[in-house]
Write an enzyme that holds these catalytic residues in place. Structure first.
Site, PDB file in Angstrom:
ATOM      1  N   PHE A  24       0.850  -1.197   0.000  1.00 14.13           N
ATOM      2  CA  PHE A  24       0.000   0.000   0.000  1.00 14.13           C
ATOM      3  C   PHE A  24       0.881   1.240   0.000  1.00 14.13           C
ATOM      4  CE2 PHE A  24      -4.234  -1.751   0.880  1.00 14.13           C
ATOM      5  CZ  PHE A  24      -3.907  -3.047   1.227  1.00 14.13           C
ATOM      6  N   CYS A  30      -6.448  14.950   0.944  1.00 12.07           N
ATOM      7  CA  CYS A  30      -7.681  14.559   0.248  1.00 12.07           C
ATOM      8  C   CYS A  30      -8.492  15.818  -0.031  1.00 12.07           C
ATOM      9  CB  CYS A  30      -8.483  13.596   1.127  1.00 12.07           C
ATOM     10  SG  CYS A  30      -9.911  12.892   0.275  1.00 12.07           S
ATOM     11  N   CYS A  34     -14.724  13.190   4.659  1.00  9.13           N
ATOM     12  CA  CYS A  34     -15.827  12.325   5.065  1.00  9.13           C
ATOM     13  C   CYS A  34     -15.796  12.181   6.588  1.00  9.13           C
ATOM     14  CB  CYS A  34     -15.679  10.957   4.412  1.00  9.13           C
ATOM     15  SG  CYS A  34     -15.444  11.045   2.622  1.00  9.13           S
ATOM     16  N   CYS A  37     -14.305   8.902   7.833  1.00  7.38           N
ATOM     17  CA  CYS A  37     -13.004   8.454   7.297  1.00  7.38           C
ATOM     18  C   CYS A  37     -12.165   7.779   8.381  1.00  7.38           C
ATOM     19  CB  CYS A  37     -12.228   9.615   6.703  1.00  7.38           C
ATOM     20  SG  CYS A  37     -10.672   9.074   5.939  1.00  7.38           S
ATOM     21  N   ASP A  38     -11.675   6.589   8.072  1.00  4.93           N
ATOM     22  CA  ASP A  38     -10.935   5.800   9.065  1.00  4.93           C
ATOM     23  C   ASP A  38      -9.421   6.003   8.986  1.00  4.93           C
ATOM     24  OD1 ASP A  38     -10.278   4.465   6.735  1.00  4.93           O
ATOM     25  OD2 ASP A  38     -11.142   2.533   7.320  1.00  4.93           O
ATOM     26  N   THR A  39      -8.984   7.000   8.220  1.00  8.15           N
ATOM     27  CA  THR A  39      -7.551   7.142   7.950  1.00  8.15           C
ATOM     28  C   THR A  39      -7.054   8.543   8.279  1.00  8.15           C
ATOM     29  OG1 THR A  39      -7.860   5.621   6.109  1.00  8.15           O
ATOM     30  CG2 THR A  39      -5.787   6.820   6.165  1.00  8.15           C
ATOM     31  N   GLU A  93      -7.270   3.085  -5.148  1.00  4.67           N
ATOM     32  CA  GLU A  93      -8.472   3.300  -4.319  1.00  4.67           C
ATOM     33  C   GLU A  93      -8.808   4.783  -4.432  1.00  4.67           C
ATOM     34  OE1 GLU A  93     -10.033   1.145  -1.888  1.00  4.67           O
ATOM     35  OE2 GLU A  93      -8.822  -0.570  -2.514  1.00  4.67           O
ATOM     36  N   HIS A 175      -9.042  -6.794   7.151  1.00  8.39           N
ATOM     37  CA  HIS A 175      -7.824  -6.435   7.909  1.00  8.39           C
ATOM     38  C   HIS A 175      -8.188  -5.973   9.318  1.00  8.39           C
ATOM     39  CE1 HIS A 175      -9.313  -3.016   5.661  1.00  8.39           C
ATOM     40  NE2 HIS A 175      -8.676  -2.168   6.434  1.00  8.39           N
TER      41      HIS A 175
END
Ligand SMILES: C[S@@+](CC[C@H](N)C(=O)[O-])C[C@H]1O[C@@H](n2cnc3c(N)ncnc32)[C@H](O)[C@@H]1O
Ligand SMILES: Nc1nc2[nH]cc(C(=O)O)c2c(=O)[nH]1
Ligand code: SF4
Ligand SMILES: [Mg+2]
Length: 181
Positions: A24, A30, A34, A37-39, A93, A175
């Protein structure tokens, strides 16, 4: 130079390639924010394309997943060509708001409410399901249409929706279930 948040080796946890070993490459930044958003992708270090490819090549797998943040803001033909030259399969992605380099091998588009899609070719659609009207996303031409629970929290709701609307498939973030990156 490109701002890279992290490069790591794991298994694709989502969508049609779930379970496939992949490196990855997470780009910083970005165009959307959102709420779910999990990141945390904002921090990062500048890397040249050669440095990115060198890092990617430390791992034995063929699949490279360009993600972020929003990789569509940062990637171009030069980077994809370089990854192809070293024999990699390039997956992206994206939230779909950007035009991508045509040579990308696999496009995962995760459209977000209230945005305009500019991506030209999509291999899989993967929508984070929060109870919104997802029927318009079935009109995006793609090999597969996935619904993904939000942070593994509403899996039952997603299963019930898919059983009523069987054009969709379930994408679990495996994951997170098995505690790997
Ligand atoms: C972090 S995003 C980065 C790529 C791009 N910005 C996008 O949204 O597609 C990677 C994937 O994680 C999904 N995602 C983000 N937050 C999530 C959450 N809390 N639960 C499930 N999926 C999530 C996104 O929809 C996208 O498919
Ligand atoms: N294992 C794993 N699979 C993933 N698939 C898409 C991811 C992403 O954050 O783009 C992701 C991720 O962060 N980890
Ligand atoms: S578009 Fe992707 S990276 Fe950007 S905020 Fe939304 S989920 Fe996070
Ligand atoms: Mg992730």
């Amino acid at each position: 130079m490109r701002k890279i948040n992290e490069i790591f080796y794991s298994l694709q946890g989502e969508g049609a390639h779930a379970g496939t070993p992949a490196v990855f490459v997470r780009f910083s930044g970005c165009n959307l924010k959102c709420a779910f958003c999990d990141t945390s992708h904002e921090s990062g270090t500048e890397m040249s394309d050669e440095e990115i490819v060198e890092e990617v090549c430390k791992y034995p797998c063929r699949m490279v997943i360009l993600t972020g943040g929003e990789p569509g803001l940062w990637i171009n033909d030069a980077l994809v060509d370089l990854l192809h030259k070293v024999g990699k399969y390039v997956s992206v992605e994206t939230n779909g708001t950007q035009i991508l380099p045509e040579a990308v091998d696999w496009v995962t588009c995760s459209p977000k409410e209230g945005t305009i899609l500019r991506v030209k070719h999509v291999d899989e659609v993967k929508v984070v399901y929060l109870g919104q009207d997802v029927s318009p996303y079935l009109l995006i031409e793609a090999k597969e249409h996935f619904l993904q629970p939000c942070s593994c929290q509403n899996t039952e709701e997603v299963i019930e929706y898919i059983k009523k609307h069987p054009q969709w498939r379930l994408s679990l973030q495996i994951h997170k279930l098995i505690n790997i990156p």
